[in-house]
Design an enzyme around this catalytic site. Structure first.
Site, short mmCIF file in Angstrom:
data_model
loop_
_atom_site.label_atom_id
_atom_site.label_comp_id
_atom_site.label_asym_id
_atom_site.label_seq_id
_atom_site.Cartn_x
_atom_site.Cartn_y
_atom_site.Cartn_z
N LYS A 67 0.84 -1.20 0.00
CA LYS A 67 0.00 0.00 0.00
C LYS A 67 0.87 1.26 0.00
O LYS A 67 0.59 2.23 -0.70
CB LYS A 67 -0.96 -0.02 1.20
CG LYS A 67 -2.05 -1.08 1.04
CD LYS A 67 -2.82 -1.40 2.33
CE LYS A 67 -3.75 -2.59 2.08
NZ LYS A 67 -4.46 -3.03 3.30
N GLN A 111 -4.98 -1.79 9.60
CA GLN A 111 -4.75 -3.08 8.95
C GLN A 111 -5.28 -4.23 9.80
O GLN A 111 -4.98 -4.33 10.99
CB GLN A 111 -3.23 -3.25 8.69
CG GLN A 111 -2.87 -4.53 7.98
CD GLN A 111 -3.44 -4.63 6.56
OE1 GLN A 111 -3.43 -3.67 5.79
NE2 GLN A 111 -3.98 -5.80 6.22
N ASP A 134 -11.21 2.14 3.81
CA ASP A 134 -11.52 0.70 3.67
C ASP A 134 -13.00 0.51 3.32
O ASP A 134 -13.38 -0.55 2.82
CB ASP A 134 -11.22 -0.03 4.99
CG ASP A 134 -9.96 -0.88 4.93
OD1 ASP A 134 -9.51 -1.19 3.81
OD2 ASP A 134 -9.44 -1.25 6.00
#
Ligand code: NAD
Length: 303
Positions: A67, A111, A134
């Site tokens: 990422k 995460q 997200d």
């Protein structure tokens, strides 16, 4: 479009499936993102993604590294906040609150997985929905239920649909079967496929589905999001179907230095039956990251 190479084919179908190439499609998305970043820069805004990682799960570190690299490619600023695995809920929550209040931060990603026993949903609930890149906050998932995709849409599901569209797969009126009902992949991808304008007829299957193989055989579009290596067999797949393999599984392989290889949820033989198939790696993975970049610029534009 590229085809699966004969090496990936076990069957005698000499044509093989068309490759749903997430690297190529993801690069197109990233090019769009780069242009949006330039527009924002011209307004004095540098899109900024903050990634929180708790503990030292090796796979999580690989994902976060990928990422960060994507941010560098498209011109998004990235900040990584590393917390030890011994962190408690209050410490993670405190970091999220600080990022919510930091005007220079447009996107926040925590995460997964969090350390054993830490309430991941409660942390998700805490993220400012406008910064929830997200797309897992109830406000963003709720918008999706309303059929709205103007908010922050979960990255993997959005990437799956984008990849199918990129491949030229006809979705309208077609029968789509999704294997898996998670809030991260199965449910949101089902909503996206069924929404007005995409118009697939969607069946959600899961661990309690009694006739999984039979249900899959009816699918024009089959999405596998289970987490079981090579579960989907060639004889589960309707000839000519489009198959998207979301699964990422580690399989022991002593012939490799790492001791393992990555396998999807779909058996490679499916390439001999399907007309389209996404590879693992190189399919949904790069799409997820590209859609995360897109969400970050969307968040930066909206804030
Ligand atoms: P999850 O464990 O939350 O959900 C798995 C789903 O599969 C569940 O809904 C369960 O009901 C279903 N299932 C379990 N066993 C089954 C069976 N025998 N038959 C039918 N259904 C069964 O997992 P998830 O977060 O949805 O992820 C699924 C897979 O996708 C994992 O391998 C994960 O690593 C991968 N993934 C990849 C990406 C990416 O970017 N490439 C992103 C997210 C998840």
């Amino acid at each position: 479009a590229r085809k699966w190479s004969s090496a990936t084919l076990f069957s005698n179908n000499s044509m093989g499936a068309m490759l749903l190439d997430g690297k190529a499609c993801g690069a197109e998305v990233e090019a769009e993102v780069k242009a949006k970043v330039s527009d924002l820069e011209a307004q004095g805004i540098t899109p900024h993604l903050a990634v929180v990682i708790v503990g030292d799960d090796p796979a999580s570190h690989v994902y976060v590294g990928a990422k960060e690299k994507a941010c560098a490619r498209v011109g998004v600023r990235s900040t990584r906040i590393d917390l030890p695995s011994s962190s408690d809920f209050a410490q993670v929550a405190d970091v999220v609150q600080k990022l919510n209040n930091d005007d220079s931060v447009h996107g926040i990603l925590v995460q997964s997985p969090l350390p054993e026993g830490m309430d991941e949903l409660a942390i998700t609930d805490m993220i400012d929905p406008a910064k929830d890149v997200d797309g897992f906050h109830p406000v963003n998932l709720g918008r999706l239920v309303q059929g709205r995709v103007d908010g922050l849409v979960p990255c993997t599901p959005a990437g799956v649909v984008r990849l199918l569209e990129w491949g030229g797969v006809d979705l309208s009126g077609k029968s789509a079967v999704v294997i898996g009902r998670s809030r991260i992949v199965g449910v949101p991808v089902s909503l996206l496929l069924a929404r007005k304008g995409v118009d697939a007829t969607v069946t959600i299957t899961h661990s309690r589905t009694s006739d999984l193989a039979d249900t899959c055989r009816n699918a024009d579009i089959l999405i596998a999001a289970v987490g079981m290596a090579e579960l989907v067999q060639a004889d589960w797949v309707k000839p000519g179907a489009a198959v998207v393999d979301v699964g990422v599984n580690r399989v022991d392989d002593s012939s490799r230095e790492s001791g393992y290889r990555l396998a999807g949820d779909v058996h490679p033989d499916v390439a001999g039956v399907a007309d389209w198939l996404s590879p693992v790696p190189g399919g949904v993975g790069p799409m997820t990251i590209a859609m995360l970049m897109l969400n970050t610029v969307t968040a930066a534009s909206n804030l």
